[in-house]
Write a protein that holds these residues in place. Structure first.
Motif, short mmCIF file in Angstrom:
data_model
loop_
_atom_site.label_atom_id
_atom_site.label_comp_id
_atom_site.label_asym_id
_atom_site.label_seq_id
_atom_site.Cartn_x
_atom_site.Cartn_y
_atom_site.Cartn_z
N THR A 33 3.64 8.68 -21.49
CA THR A 33 4.47 10.02 -21.86
C THR A 33 5.95 9.14 -21.99
O THR A 33 6.63 8.73 -21.30
CB THR A 33 4.61 10.77 -20.62
OG1 THR A 33 2.98 11.10 -20.22
CG2 THR A 33 5.25 12.05 -20.79
N GLY A 34 6.33 10.00 -23.01
CA GLY A 34 7.84 9.81 -23.42
C GLY A 34 8.72 10.66 -22.99
O GLY A 34 8.40 12.01 -23.06
N LYS A 35 9.76 10.45 -22.39
CA LYS A 35 10.63 11.56 -21.75
C LYS A 35 12.16 11.11 -21.97
O LYS A 35 12.63 9.90 -21.98
CB LYS A 35 10.71 11.48 -20.29
CG LYS A 35 9.35 12.13 -19.74
CD LYS A 35 8.96 12.10 -18.23
CE LYS A 35 7.65 12.49 -17.94
NZ LYS A 35 7.92 12.68 -16.34
N PHE A 36 12.96 12.05 -22.41
CA PHE A 36 14.42 11.70 -22.79
C PHE A 36 15.25 12.55 -21.57
O PHE A 36 14.84 13.68 -21.33
CB PHE A 36 14.66 12.37 -24.00
CG PHE A 36 14.06 11.42 -25.28
CD1 PHE A 36 14.67 10.43 -25.54
CD2 PHE A 36 12.89 11.87 -25.75
CE1 PHE A 36 14.25 9.53 -26.62
CE2 PHE A 36 12.29 10.73 -26.66
CZ PHE A 36 12.93 9.86 -27.25
N PHE A 37 16.27 11.98 -21.28
CA PHE A 37 17.31 12.78 -20.54
C PHE A 37 18.67 12.71 -20.88
O PHE A 37 19.30 11.99 -21.68
CB PHE A 37 17.32 11.69 -18.84
CG PHE A 37 15.81 11.92 -18.43
CD1 PHE A 37 15.35 12.69 -17.70
CD2 PHE A 37 14.74 10.99 -18.76
CE1 PHE A 37 14.40 12.83 -16.96
CE2 PHE A 37 13.73 10.76 -18.21
CZ PHE A 37 13.31 11.87 -17.19
N ASP A 38 19.55 14.04 -20.45
CA ASP A 38 20.59 13.95 -20.91
C ASP A 38 21.72 13.27 -19.97
O ASP A 38 21.17 12.58 -19.07
CB ASP A 38 20.94 15.81 -21.11
CG ASP A 38 20.62 16.31 -19.78
OD1 ASP A 38 20.99 15.66 -18.61
OD2 ASP A 38 20.80 17.38 -19.65
N ASP A 39 22.86 13.58 -20.32
CA ASP A 39 23.98 12.80 -19.48
C ASP A 39 24.12 13.13 -18.18
O ASP A 39 24.48 12.51 -17.01
CB ASP A 39 25.43 13.07 -20.10
CG ASP A 39 25.62 12.39 -21.55
OD1 ASP A 39 24.55 11.45 -21.58
OD2 ASP A 39 26.25 13.04 -22.10
N LYS A 40 23.43 14.21 -17.73
CA LYS A 40 23.37 14.81 -16.29
C LYS A 40 22.09 14.43 -15.52
O LYS A 40 22.00 14.74 -14.45
CB LYS A 40 23.51 16.37 -16.31
CG LYS A 40 25.09 16.61 -16.72
CD LYS A 40 24.98 18.26 -16.74
CE LYS A 40 26.73 18.44 -17.03
NZ LYS A 40 26.75 19.57 -17.98
N GLY A 41 21.06 13.69 -16.45
CA GLY A 41 19.75 13.34 -15.65
C GLY A 41 18.75 14.29 -15.75
O GLY A 41 17.64 14.16 -15.46
N ASN A 42 19.01 15.39 -16.72
CA ASN A 42 18.25 16.45 -16.90
C ASN A 42 17.20 15.92 -18.00
O ASN A 42 17.59 15.49 -18.99
CB ASN A 42 18.82 17.71 -17.03
CG ASN A 42 19.62 18.08 -15.90
OD1 ASN A 42 19.22 18.22 -14.80
ND2 ASN A 42 20.80 18.70 -16.30
N GLU A 43 15.70 16.21 -17.89
CA GLU A 43 15.05 15.98 -18.84
C GLU A 43 15.22 17.01 -19.99
O GLU A 43 15.46 18.06 -19.79
CB GLU A 43 13.36 16.11 -18.62
CG GLU A 43 12.24 15.68 -19.32
CD GLU A 43 11.10 15.67 -18.80
OE1 GLU A 43 10.17 15.52 -19.75
OE2 GLU A 43 10.88 15.72 -17.83
N THR A 44 15.12 16.66 -21.27
CA THR A 44 15.33 17.32 -22.47
C THR A 44 13.90 17.30 -23.22
O THR A 44 13.44 16.40 -23.45
CB THR A 44 16.62 17.00 -23.45
OG1 THR A 44 16.13 15.61 -23.95
CG2 THR A 44 17.79 17.11 -22.59
N SER A 45 13.41 18.38 -23.53
CA SER A 45 12.18 18.45 -24.35
C SER A 45 12.31 18.76 -25.90
O SER A 45 11.30 18.86 -26.49
CB SER A 45 11.32 19.56 -23.64
OG SER A 45 11.96 20.86 -23.66
N ASP A 46 13.61 18.95 -26.27
CA ASP A 46 13.59 19.29 -27.68
C ASP A 46 13.93 18.20 -28.68
O ASP A 46 14.41 18.25 -29.63
CB ASP A 46 14.95 20.30 -27.79
CG ASP A 46 16.07 19.81 -27.39
OD1 ASP A 46 16.24 18.82 -26.58
OD2 ASP A 46 17.24 20.40 -27.52
N VAL A 47 13.61 16.65 -28.15
CA VAL A 47 13.76 15.68 -29.01
C VAL A 47 12.43 15.27 -29.43
O VAL A 47 11.59 15.13 -29.01
CB VAL A 47 14.53 14.52 -27.97
CG1 VAL A 47 14.66 13.20 -28.66
CG2 VAL A 47 15.70 14.80 -27.14
#
Length: 97
Positions: free
Chosen positions: A23-37
């Motif tokens: 599973t691929g996950k992306f995180f923003d600068d605050k450590g929150n997972e972003t799902s729109d990538v």
């Protein structure tokens, strides 16, 4: 975005066994997972055509049914559509027995 992560239960795929899902996950600068990538998966090896690959949303399932490739390894690379924020793992092919 600040980073990407590949999550998995094992980095070994058994020849002739069940496919493994990554599973691929992306995180923003605050450590929150972003799902729109938009996710891009790359498999780096010279036997990619022997792998059974299925991509669904942010997951990739990989299997193989060929004992010739037991003990081989390949690199699985996750990145965004532009090739930034990449991360990778080495996946090993093992024997079912």
């Amino acid at each position: 975005m600040s980073k990407s992560v590949i999550s998995y239960s094992t980095k070994t795929i058994k020849s002739g066994g069940n496919s493994q899902t990554f599973t691929g996950k992306f995180f923003d600068d605050k450590g929150n997972e972003t799902s729109d990538v938009p996710i891009k998966w790359d498999i780096v090896c010279d036997f990619a055509d022997a792998l059974n690959v299925e991509k669904i949303a942010n997951k990739i399932s990989i299997g193989i049914d060929n004992d010739y490739f037991v003990d081989e390894e390949f690199k699985l690379v996750l990145s965004d559509a532009d090739g930034n924020y990449s991360s990778s793992i080495i996946v090993k092919i093992g024997s079912l027995l």
